[in-house]
Design an enzyme around this catalytic site. Structure first.
Site, short mmCIF file in Angstrom:
data_model
loop_
_atom_site.label_atom_id
_atom_site.label_comp_id
_atom_site.label_asym_id
_atom_site.label_seq_id
_atom_site.Cartn_x
_atom_site.Cartn_y
_atom_site.Cartn_z
N ARG A 111 -16.35 3.85 -27.10
CA ARG A 111 -16.17 5.21 -26.56
C ARG A 111 -16.87 6.24 -27.45
NH1 ARG A 111 -10.60 5.51 -23.36
NH2 ARG A 111 -10.78 3.45 -22.45
N ARG B 106 -8.17 9.55 -16.59
CA ARG B 106 -8.08 10.03 -15.20
C ARG B 106 -7.05 11.15 -15.06
NH1 ARG B 106 -7.32 4.25 -12.98
NH2 ARG B 106 -7.41 3.84 -15.21
N ASN C 164 -12.53 -0.56 -27.54
CA ASN C 164 -12.48 0.91 -27.44
C ASN C 164 -13.42 1.63 -28.41
OD1 ASN C 164 -8.93 1.03 -26.57
ND2 ASN C 164 -10.72 1.05 -25.25
N ASP D 287 -2.57 2.81 -19.59
CA ASP D 287 -3.89 3.13 -19.05
C ASP D 287 -3.82 4.35 -18.13
OD1 ASP D 287 -6.58 2.87 -18.58
OD2 ASP D 287 -6.40 1.20 -17.19
N GLY D 288 -4.92 5.07 -18.06
CA GLY D 288 -5.02 6.18 -17.10
C GLY D 288 -5.03 7.55 -17.75
N GLU E 100 6.26 -11.94 -16.91
CA GLU E 100 6.20 -11.30 -15.58
C GLU E 100 5.30 -10.08 -15.70
OE1 GLU E 100 7.51 -12.28 -12.71
OE2 GLU E 100 8.47 -14.03 -13.63
N THR F 75 -10.21 -3.67 -29.40
CA THR F 75 -11.45 -3.89 -30.16
C THR F 75 -12.67 -3.39 -29.36
OG1 THR F 75 -11.32 -6.16 -29.35
CG2 THR F 75 -10.72 -5.81 -31.63
C1 FPP Z 1 -6.48 3.97 -21.91
O1 FPP Z 1 -6.66 5.04 -21.03
C2 FPP Z 1 -5.77 4.45 -23.09
C3 FPP Z 1 -6.21 4.33 -24.36
C4 FPP Z 1 -7.45 3.67 -24.73
C5 FPP Z 1 -5.44 4.91 -25.49
C6 FPP Z 1 -3.97 4.80 -25.36
C7 FPP Z 1 -3.33 5.61 -26.40
C8 FPP Z 1 -2.22 6.34 -26.20
C9 FPP Z 1 -1.50 6.36 -24.93
C10 FPP Z 1 -1.63 7.12 -27.29
C11 FPP Z 1 -1.23 6.22 -28.41
C12 FPP Z 1 -0.26 6.84 -29.28
C13 FPP Z 1 0.04 6.39 -30.49
C14 FPP Z 1 1.16 6.96 -31.21
C15 FPP Z 1 -0.74 5.34 -31.19
P1 FPP Z 1 -8.13 5.44 -20.61
O2 FPP Z 1 -8.64 6.44 -21.57
O3 FPP Z 1 -8.97 4.20 -20.50
O4 FPP Z 1 -7.90 6.07 -19.20
P2 FPP Z 1 -8.90 6.02 -17.96
O5 FPP Z 1 -9.01 4.57 -17.55
O6 FPP Z 1 -8.22 6.86 -16.93
O7 FPP Z 1 -10.21 6.60 -18.42
#
Ligand code: FPP
Length: 261
Positions: free
Chosen positions: A92, A45, A89, A41-42, A228, A87
């Site tokens: 967005r 940001r 996401n 996550d993140g 954990e 599910t």
């Molecule tokens: C959440 O951050 C992240 C995601 C929804 C996508 C995660 C995907 C990747 C890290 C890449 C995946 C790579 C492969 C190869 C499948 P956010 O967008 O919610 O961040 P925020 O909370 O800061 O807005």
């Protein structure tokens, strides 16, 4: 008495103030968690802090997936489950969803030979039917190309939701009970687990979530009953090997009692 209360409060758990830094050697001297699950996550940001579009954070996050897979494999982790798309996401903006759906292809087009070489098995949990064809094709190719590998399982949770997974298992067990294939008395934790998308994979020992959010976001709700948890403020695109080692080191300092004493 005061000391007793202080100890009770700290409960012998590592506090933010006494975090140590761990090297690969330190961690290899202890018990390495066999299954590590990560809520990455993140990304948004991270991009915002740099005045970049959100997708730039996801792209950077993909590179961190590569590094984290490498270090986990080097430590001898058996399963690394990464929450790549939930599910929820789909809510967005279309542009962001489309971008996220292209990342598995980009990741695998450059990295699949190394995964094969490193004996990593790629797997996926989640609802495949909802994924675009191009995403599914890339993942299925990787699953097939690595299916005879015997090393670490790199398990992508893609279009995954813990509650949906549980409902799907319940329906399937109910159907088979109705048909007489399963007796009600046969339904126990082991049988139920085998109907989840993780099937025979063991439960995570350690769950890491980045970016300072302290919640589970519908991730592996059944499987993390005894895991954990390590929450870190580091944003996923900034998550380095050192943070991974830190999380594993923190896990190693905790005693897991599974409800016993
Ligand atoms: C959440 O951050 C992240 C995601 C929804 C996508 C995660 C995907 C990747 C890290 C890449 C995946 C790579 C492969 C190869 C499948 P956010 O967008 O919610 O961040 P925020 O909370 O800061 O807005």
């Amino acid at each position: 008495m005061l000391n007793l209360l202080k100890n009770w409060k700290n409960n012998n758990q590592p506090q933010a103030s006494d975090m140590e830094s761990y090297t690969k050697e330190d961690v290899l001297n202890g018990h390495v968690p066999e299954h590590i699950a990560i809520i990455m996550d993140g990304n948004g940001r991270w991009a915002k802090k740099r005045a970049l579009p959100r997708v730039a954070g996801h792209h950077e996050g993909m590179k961190v997936v590569k590094n984290t897979t490498r270090i986990a494999n080097q430590l001898g982790v058996k399963i690394l489950t990464l929450y790549a798309f939930s599910t929820e996401n789909w809510k967005r903006p279309k542009f962001e969803v489309d971008f996220l759906m292209k990342l598995p292809e980009e990741f695998l087009s450059t990295y699949l030979p190394e995964l094969v070489e490193e004996n990593v098995q790629v797997r996926i949990i989640g609802d495949r039917t909802g994924l675009p064809d191009h995403t599914l094709r890339a993942i299925e190719k990787a699953v097939i190309d690595t299916k005879n590998n015997t090393g670490m399982v790199l398990n992508f949770a893609l279009n995954y939701g813990g509650r949906k997974e549980i409902i799907r298992a319940v329906k399937s067990i109910a159907e088979q009970t109705k048909n007489g294939d399963i007796e009600i008395d046969e339904i126990d934790e082991e049988l139920f687990s085998s109907y989840l998308m993780t099937e025979s994979l063991q439960d995570p020992d350690l769950l890491i979530r980045t970016s300072g959010e302290i919640r589970l976001s519908n991730f592996m709700l059944w499987q993390i009953a005894y895991s954990e948890f390590v929450f870190t403020d580091v944003l996923w695109p900034d998550f380095k090997d050192s943070h991974f080692l830190q999380a594993v080191g923190e896990y190693q300092r905790r005693a897991r009692r599974y409800g016993g004493v």
